[in-house]
Design a protein around this motif. Structure first.
Motif, PDB file in Angstrom:
ATOM      1  N   PHE A 223      19.050 -28.653  21.288  1.00  0.00           N
ATOM      2  CA  PHE A 223      18.937 -27.143  20.116  1.00  0.00           C
ATOM      3  C   PHE A 223      18.415 -25.969  20.691  1.00  0.00           C
ATOM      4  O   PHE A 223      17.323 -25.795  20.924  1.00  0.00           O
ATOM      5  N   LEU A 224      19.554 -24.857  20.746  1.00  0.00           N
ATOM      6  CA  LEU A 224      18.793 -23.597  20.584  1.00  0.00           C
ATOM      7  C   LEU A 224      18.737 -22.675  19.200  1.00  0.00           C
ATOM      8  O   LEU A 224      20.117 -22.485  19.281  1.00  0.00           O
ATOM      9  N   PHE A 225      17.847 -22.614  18.709  1.00  0.00           N
ATOM     10  CA  PHE A 225      17.887 -21.574  17.249  1.00  0.00           C
ATOM     11  C   PHE A 225      17.811 -19.843  18.081  1.00  0.00           C
ATOM     12  O   PHE A 225      16.772 -19.899  17.990  1.00  0.00           O
ATOM     13  N   CYS A 226      18.787 -19.507  17.946  1.00  0.00           N
ATOM     14  CA  CYS A 226      18.661 -17.680  18.280  1.00  0.00           C
ATOM     15  C   CYS A 226      18.435 -17.195  16.495  1.00  0.00           C
ATOM     16  O   CYS A 226      18.857 -17.853  15.177  1.00  0.00           O
ATOM     17  N   GLY A 227      17.687 -15.850  16.495  1.00  0.00           N
ATOM     18  CA  GLY A 227      17.775 -14.862  15.677  1.00  0.00           C
ATOM     19  C   GLY A 227      16.539 -14.650  15.617  1.00  0.00           C
ATOM     20  O   GLY A 227      15.137 -14.811  15.755  1.00  0.00           O
ATOM     21  N   PRO A 228      16.775 -13.562  14.264  1.00  0.00           N
ATOM     22  CA  PRO A 228      15.471 -12.827  13.911  1.00  0.00           C
ATOM     23  C   PRO A 228      14.284 -13.759  12.869  1.00  0.00           C
ATOM     24  O   PRO A 228      14.300 -14.388  12.792  1.00  0.00           O
ATOM     25  N   ARG A 229      13.018 -12.545  12.817  1.00  0.00           N
ATOM     26  CA  ARG A 229      12.288 -13.299  12.653  1.00  0.00           C
ATOM     27  C   ARG A 229      12.257 -13.913  11.091  1.00  0.00           C
ATOM     28  O   ARG A 229      13.160 -13.145  10.240  1.00  0.00           O
ATOM     29  N   GLY A 230      11.922 -14.800  10.484  1.00  0.00           N
ATOM     30  CA  GLY A 230      11.644 -15.529   8.823  1.00  0.00           C
ATOM     31  C   GLY A 230      13.134 -15.505   8.057  1.00  0.00           C
ATOM     32  O   GLY A 230      12.765 -15.788   7.130  1.00  0.00           O
ATOM     33  N   VAL A 231      14.265 -16.195   9.038  1.00  0.00           N
ATOM     34  CA  VAL A 231      15.044 -16.092   8.872  1.00  0.00           C
ATOM     35  C   VAL A 231      15.495 -17.909   8.805  1.00  0.00           C
ATOM     36  O   VAL A 231      16.991 -18.616   7.566  1.00  0.00           O
ATOM     37  N   GLY A 232      14.618 -19.240   9.340  1.00  0.00           N
ATOM     38  CA  GLY A 232      15.043 -20.530   8.747  1.00  0.00           C
ATOM     39  C   GLY A 232      14.911 -20.870  10.420  1.00  0.00           C
ATOM     40  O   GLY A 232      15.158 -21.995  10.440  1.00  0.00           O
ATOM     41  N   LYS A 233      14.592 -20.532  11.206  1.00  0.00           N
ATOM     42  CA  LYS A 233      15.065 -21.290  12.782  1.00  0.00           C
ATOM     43  C   LYS A 233      14.249 -22.244  12.786  1.00  0.00           C
ATOM     44  O   LYS A 233      14.138 -23.451  12.477  1.00  0.00           O
ATOM     45  N   THR A 234      12.514 -22.063  12.592  1.00  0.00           N
ATOM     46  CA  THR A 234      11.198 -23.348  12.496  1.00  0.00           C
ATOM     47  C   THR A 234      11.323 -24.803  11.852  1.00  0.00           C
ATOM     48  O   THR A 234      11.550 -25.681  11.774  1.00  0.00           O
ATOM     49  N   THR A 235      11.689 -23.914  10.378  1.00  0.00           N
ATOM     50  CA  THR A 235      12.176 -24.642   9.165  1.00  0.00           C
ATOM     51  C   THR A 235      13.406 -25.454   9.263  1.00  0.00           C
ATOM     52  O   THR A 235      13.271 -26.320   9.179  1.00  0.00           O
ATOM     53  N   CYS A 236      14.445 -25.012   9.845  1.00  0.00           N
ATOM     54  CA  CYS A 236      15.803 -26.105  10.111  1.00  0.00           C
ATOM     55  C   CYS A 236      15.671 -27.336  11.024  1.00  0.00           C
ATOM     56  O   CYS A 236      15.945 -27.512  11.253  1.00  0.00           O
ATOM     57  N   ALA A 237      14.433 -26.353  12.511  1.00  0.00           N
ATOM     58  CA  ALA A 237      14.769 -27.211  13.497  1.00  0.00           C
ATOM     59  C   ALA A 237      13.237 -28.495  12.378  1.00  0.00           C
ATOM     60  O   ALA A 237      14.077 -30.014  13.321  1.00  0.00           O
ATOM     61  N   ARG A 238      12.359 -28.268  11.845  1.00  0.00           N
ATOM     62  CA  ARG A 238      11.951 -29.456  10.758  1.00  0.00           C
ATOM     63  C   ARG A 238      12.692 -30.247  10.373  1.00  0.00           C
ATOM     64  O   ARG A 238      12.768 -31.781  10.495  1.00  0.00           O
ATOM     65  N   ILE A 239      13.525 -29.807   9.641  1.00  0.00           N
ATOM     66  CA  ILE A 239      14.433 -30.580   8.789  1.00  0.00           C
ATOM     67  C   ILE A 239      15.294 -31.366   9.297  1.00  0.00           C
ATOM     68  O   ILE A 239      15.277 -32.388   9.041  1.00  0.00           O
ATOM     69  N   LEU A 240      15.915 -31.007  10.971  1.00  0.00           N
ATOM     70  CA  LEU A 240      16.884 -31.749  11.624  1.00  0.00           C
ATOM     71  C   LEU A 240      15.426 -32.456  11.883  1.00  0.00           C
ATOM     72  O   LEU A 240      15.834 -34.318  12.429  1.00  0.00           O
ATOM     73  N   ALA A 241      14.334 -32.800  12.577  1.00  0.00           N
ATOM     74  CA  ALA A 241      13.902 -33.241  13.051  1.00  0.00           C
ATOM     75  C   ALA A 241      13.486 -34.676  11.968  1.00  0.00           C
ATOM     76  O   ALA A 241      13.618 -35.852  12.449  1.00  0.00           O
ATOM     77  N   LYS A 242      13.052 -33.862  10.527  1.00  0.00           N
ATOM     78  CA  LYS A 242      13.035 -35.090   9.920  1.00  0.00           C
ATOM     79  C   LYS A 242      14.108 -36.223   8.829  1.00  0.00           C
ATOM     80  O   LYS A 242      14.560 -37.451   9.857  1.00  0.00           O
ATOM     81  N   THR A 243      15.147 -35.344   9.132  1.00  0.00           N
ATOM     82  CA  THR A 243      16.439 -35.982   9.480  1.00  0.00           C
ATOM     83  C   THR A 243      17.432 -37.235  10.003  1.00  0.00           C
ATOM     84  O   THR A 243      17.670 -37.904   9.756  1.00  0.00           O
ATOM     85  N   ILE A 244      16.992 -36.759  11.788  1.00  0.00           N
ATOM     86  CA  ILE A 244      17.502 -37.276  12.260  1.00  0.00           C
ATOM     87  C   ILE A 244      16.843 -39.221  12.268  1.00  0.00           C
ATOM     88  O   ILE A 244      17.361 -40.252  13.176  1.00  0.00           O
TER      89      ILE A 244
END
Length: 382
Positions: A42-63
């Motif tokens: 997956f590649l998460f793109c976007g401006p700073r502080g909008v939740g990219k790393t947060t979503c990556a961590r949630i996805l890692a935990k959920t799967i």
């Protein structure tokens, strides 16, 4: 005394449901997990502080959750979820590419990929600021990214998608994160203020949200700063003073004086703004934005473009009825020209004052243009 935890960390979302303003992404990820259709990268793109790393961590935990909820969220109670939340999961690896960007760092990561997960279904590799990897590191990573083991999932996050090699992009499922809307940010700040028993004024939270420019982390940092500054109450005045923002009232008062052609008052207002330490360019850009908002407020269908609180919106609606479209368009054009020539001018104050004086005389010009000419004919008297 307990250690203070900044709001951005304390209230970091732990589930897809609590992520702010990125529903298009969280819904897609939840569906992919439920339908067992996960991509390998997956590649998460976007401006700073909008939740990219947060979503990556949630996805890692959920799967890796062994007891998924019916809505596709992690349970937060199984051994895998607990290990992740405590920071000692062997199946989730984070790499900060900003400081680990050499080919050796990537080779070390590739060596780890060969080891299968322990008591979990997947091994997840989160690479933050992936655009910082060197050319050699990208090339070393290519083969593994294209044909990883069935248990490996890569989540790359970046603020600068254009710096990533096309060969990397073609191997990833790309998610573009939005800037978070002012309304969503203000609502999130209001919910945090409620949990922390902090008093607030909606206008104050809206100003923070506007200043953050779509970044929730920036908004939370400013929120913490103002809570410290004001002793636990976020008011419109405390936000204006602490973040060094020009009060809306200045723009409303100046526009009122411009419409009345009161040149003296306009120049005195501008002098007061300068004496408070504001830059002329900052003021003229704000005045252009104010005219734009008045123009937007003239039509019911464009009202949704006004990203301000209800109290300020009412003021815009009232003043928009007083100013004609011709005046607003001409004033915006004058302000825009002033903004362009400001930096090149040797007398910058005069540039702004000249622009204000031109705006002041616009009502007279329009009145003159609409007044019909009366033709008098001379007749000979016998």
């Amino acid at each position: 005394m307990d250690n203070f935890i900044v709001s951005a960390r304390k209230y970091r979302p732990a589930t897809f449901e609590t992520v702010v303003g990125q529903q298009h992404i969280t819904n897609t990820l939840k569906n992919a997990i439920k339908n067992n259709q996960l991509a390998q990268a997956f590649l998460f793109c976007g401006p700073r502080g909008v939740g990219k790393t947060t979503c990556a961590r949630i996805l890692a935990k959920t799967i890796n959750c062994t007891n998924l909820k019916p809505n596709g969220e992690a349970c937060g109670e199984c051994a895998s979820c607990k290990a992740f939340e405590n920071g000692n999961s062997f199946n989730v690896h984070e790499l900060d590419a900003a400081s680990n960007n050499s080919v050796d760092d990537i080779r070390s990561l590739i060596e780890q990929v060969r080891i299968p997960p322990q008591a979990a279904r997947y091994k997840v590799y989160i690479i933050d600021e992936v655009h910082m990897l060197s050319q050699a590191a990208f090339n070393a990573f290519l083969k593994t990214l294209e044909e990883p083991p069935h248990y490996a999932i890569f989540i790359l996050a970046t603020t600068e998608k254009h710096k990533i090699l096309p060969t990397i992009l073609s191997r990833c499922q790309i998610f573009d994160f939005n800037r978070i809307r002012v309304e969503d940010t203000a609502n999130h700040l209001a919910s945090i203020a409620g949990k922390e028993s902090i008093g607030y004024e909606p206008d104050g939270l809206h100003i923070i949200a506007q200043k953050a420019d779509g970044g929730l982390r920036d908004a939370l940092s400013m929120f913490d700063q103002i809570v410290s500054f004001s002793g636990g109450k976020v008011t419109y005045r405390s936000v204006i003073d602490n973040l060094n923002i020009l009060d809306y009232d200045y723009y409303f008062n100046i526009t009122e004086s411009l419409l009345k052609e009161d040149t003296a008052k306009v120049l005195l207002f501008f002098d007061e703004i300068l004496s408070r330490g504001f830059d002329g360019a900052h003021f003229i850009a704000g005045l252009s934005e104010h005219f734009r908002n008045l123009l937007v407020g003239k039509d019911q269908s464009t009202l949704k473009l006004l990203e301000v609180s209800e109290g300020i919106k009412t003021k815009y609606l009232q003043q928009s009825q007083q100013a004609s479209v011709s005046f607003l368009l001409s004033a915006m054009n004058i302000a825009n020209q002033c903004d362009i020539s400001y930096k090149l001018s040797k007398n910058q104050r005069l540039q702004v004052e000249l622009a204000l004086l031109k705006m002041c005389h616009l009502p007279s010009v329009f009145n003159l243009a609409t007044t019909p000419l009366t033709v008098t004919s001379a007749t000979d008297g016998d």
